[in-house]
Design a protein around this motif. Structure first.
Motif, PDB file in Angstrom:
ATOM      1  N   ILE A   2       0.939  -1.154   0.028  1.00 10.65           N
ATOM      2  CA  ILE A   2      -0.032  -0.084  -0.087  1.00 10.65           C
ATOM      3  C   ILE A   2       1.014   1.374  -0.119  1.00 10.65           C
ATOM      4  O   ILE A   2       1.599   1.310   0.927  1.00 10.65           O
ATOM      5  N   ASN A   3       0.774   2.060  -1.149  1.00 14.83           N
ATOM      6  CA  ASN A   3       1.699   3.029  -1.531  1.00 14.83           C
ATOM      7  C   ASN A   3       1.217   4.550  -1.054  1.00 14.83           C
ATOM      8  O   ASN A   3      -0.039   4.908  -1.304  1.00 14.83           O
ATOM      9  N   GLN A   8      -4.849   3.714  -5.643  1.00  8.09           N
ATOM     10  CA  GLN A   8      -4.644   2.407  -5.540  1.00  8.09           C
ATOM     11  C   GLN A   8      -6.149   1.548  -5.475  1.00  8.09           C
ATOM     12  O   GLN A   8      -7.072   2.353  -5.194  1.00  8.09           O
ATOM     13  N   LEU A  10      -8.096  -1.332  -4.147  1.00 12.12           N
ATOM     14  CA  LEU A  10      -8.087  -2.458  -2.905  1.00 12.12           C
ATOM     15  C   LEU A  10      -9.372  -3.137  -2.792  1.00 12.12           C
ATOM     16  O   LEU A  10     -10.388  -2.425  -2.921  1.00 12.12           O
ATOM     17  N   SER A  23      -7.197  -4.188   1.720  1.00 16.12           N
ATOM     18  CA  SER A  23      -6.264  -5.053   1.623  1.00 16.12           C
ATOM     19  C   SER A  23      -5.888  -5.075   0.051  1.00 16.12           C
ATOM     20  O   SER A  23      -6.898  -4.753  -0.908  1.00 16.12           O
ATOM     21  N   GLU A  24      -4.492  -5.385  -0.560  1.00 19.59           N
ATOM     22  CA  GLU A  24      -4.163  -5.588  -1.705  1.00 19.59           C
ATOM     23  C   GLU A  24      -5.183  -6.781  -2.398  1.00 19.59           C
ATOM     24  O   GLU A  24      -5.610  -7.598  -1.633  1.00 19.59           O
ATOM     25  N   ASP A  26      -4.472  -9.206  -4.257  1.00 21.59           N
ATOM     26  CA  ASP A  26      -3.835 -10.536  -4.213  1.00 21.59           C
ATOM     27  C   ASP A  26      -3.837 -10.979  -2.851  1.00 21.59           C
ATOM     28  O   ASP A  26      -3.216 -12.033  -2.600  1.00 21.59           O
ATOM     29  N   GLY A  28      -2.664  -9.190   0.286  1.00 17.12           N
ATOM     30  CA  GLY A  28      -1.431  -9.113   1.159  1.00 17.12           C
ATOM     31  C   GLY A  28      -1.919  -8.982   2.574  1.00 17.12           C
ATOM     32  O   GLY A  28      -2.947  -8.835   2.603  1.00 17.12           O
ATOM     33  N   LYS A  31      -3.143  -3.842   5.717  1.00 15.79           N
ATOM     34  CA  LYS A  31      -4.491  -3.334   5.596  1.00 15.79           C
ATOM     35  C   LYS A  31      -4.397  -1.755   6.124  1.00 15.79           C
ATOM     36  O   LYS A  31      -3.683  -1.121   6.587  1.00 15.79           O
TER      37      LYS A  31
END
Length: 278
Positions: A2-3, A8, A10, A23-24, A26, A28, A31
């Motif tokens: 998370i940038n 993004q 999510l 969360s991502e 995929d 991740g 959170k």
């Protein structure tokens, strides 16, 4: 991952009384909270939503569906909302204003000023603004020689000239011999492209084509003549400093302009000055 400072997509992975956790996509382990006031009734577990990541007033990483006026590494002109002991704060479209530290200011700013800034992450992992935007400017502008552009003045160097951000995006320079007076830092100006350099940077001028400039200078002189009742004690023998003070023109520009007015039989040039023809 998370940038901070970026948009993004999510996935909603948990609902709480405070909002939903994202969360991502995929799966991740990291959170981030999307606060309750940002959660729409239609959101459900597993939904993928686009959010912007920043930090709240408690310095916690948080998500928002609101769209800031500028993101990490981008450029934008933002309004100053407050100035205090740590720096200035800018309205960037989010609840928490963006800090512009004093060390990142290229000149003093005050409330309601519009300042061109970029966003960076400081040593404390916070999003901050900087007015030192030269290295953020692009060199792939769509402009060609003789094009007219609008630019923001970002800095001045006595050895090179005035550095500007064309369209608040592109790198431009007005060399020292291409302006009459140094434009005010932060001001918006009109200029003309004289060269697109091999590296993509733009060389500019604030001087118009000779015929256009003479016509503009002649208009300045003519208006002053009318206000003065048809006579001004200046001619081609007047001192350059006196001409500069009265008309904000160089002596050479003044001589060309009154020559143009004389040829058009608008004025006469006499030993005591210039007279408006009746």
């Amino acid at each position: 991952m998370i940038n901070l400072g970026e948009y993004q997509e999510l996935r909603i992975v948990k609902k709480t009384d405070h909002g939903v956790y994202l969360s991502e996509i995929d799966g991740g382990v990291e959170k981030v909270l999307l606060p309750k006031n940002q959660v729409e009734d239609s959101f459900k577990m597993g939904d993928i939503i686009k959010v912007f990541i920043y930090k709240d007033s408690m310095d916690r990483i948080i998500a928002t569906t609101s769209e800031p006026f500028v993101t990490l590494g981008e450029l934008a002109s933002l309004r100053v909302t407050q100035v205090n002991s740590v720096g200035a704060f800018l309205d960037w479209g989010l609840v928490k204003d963006l800090l512009l530290p004093y060390k990142e200011q290229t000149y003093p700013v005050k409330v309601d000023d519009k300042v061109l800034v970029s966003v960076y992450i400081d040593k404390s992992n916070r999003l901050c603004a900087t007015m030192k935007v030269y290295d953020y400017l692009n060199t792939n502008s769509p402009y060609n020689k003789n094009d007219t552009v609008t630019a923001t003045v970002i800095s001045y160097n006595e050895n090179y000239g005035v550095f500007v951000a064309v369209d608040n995006l592109y790198n431009g320079l007005i060399p020292n011999n291409e302006y009459q007076t140094i434009p005010k830092l932060g001001s918006t100006i009109t200029a003309f492209v004289t060269e697109v350099r091999p590296d993509g940077k733009l060389n500019l001028t604030q001087k118009k084509k000779v015929t256009e400039q003479i016509a503009d200078d002649a208009t300045i002189i003519l208006e002053k003549l009318k206000v003065a009742g048809g006579f001004l004690p200046y001619n081609d023998k007047s001192a350059p400093d006196a001409i500069k003070k009265e008309f904000n023109l160089s002596k050479n520009s003044f001589k060309k302009a009154i020559g143009n007015l004389y040829k058009n039989k608008t004025i006469t040039i006499e030993p005591d000055g210039i007279h408006l023809c009746k």
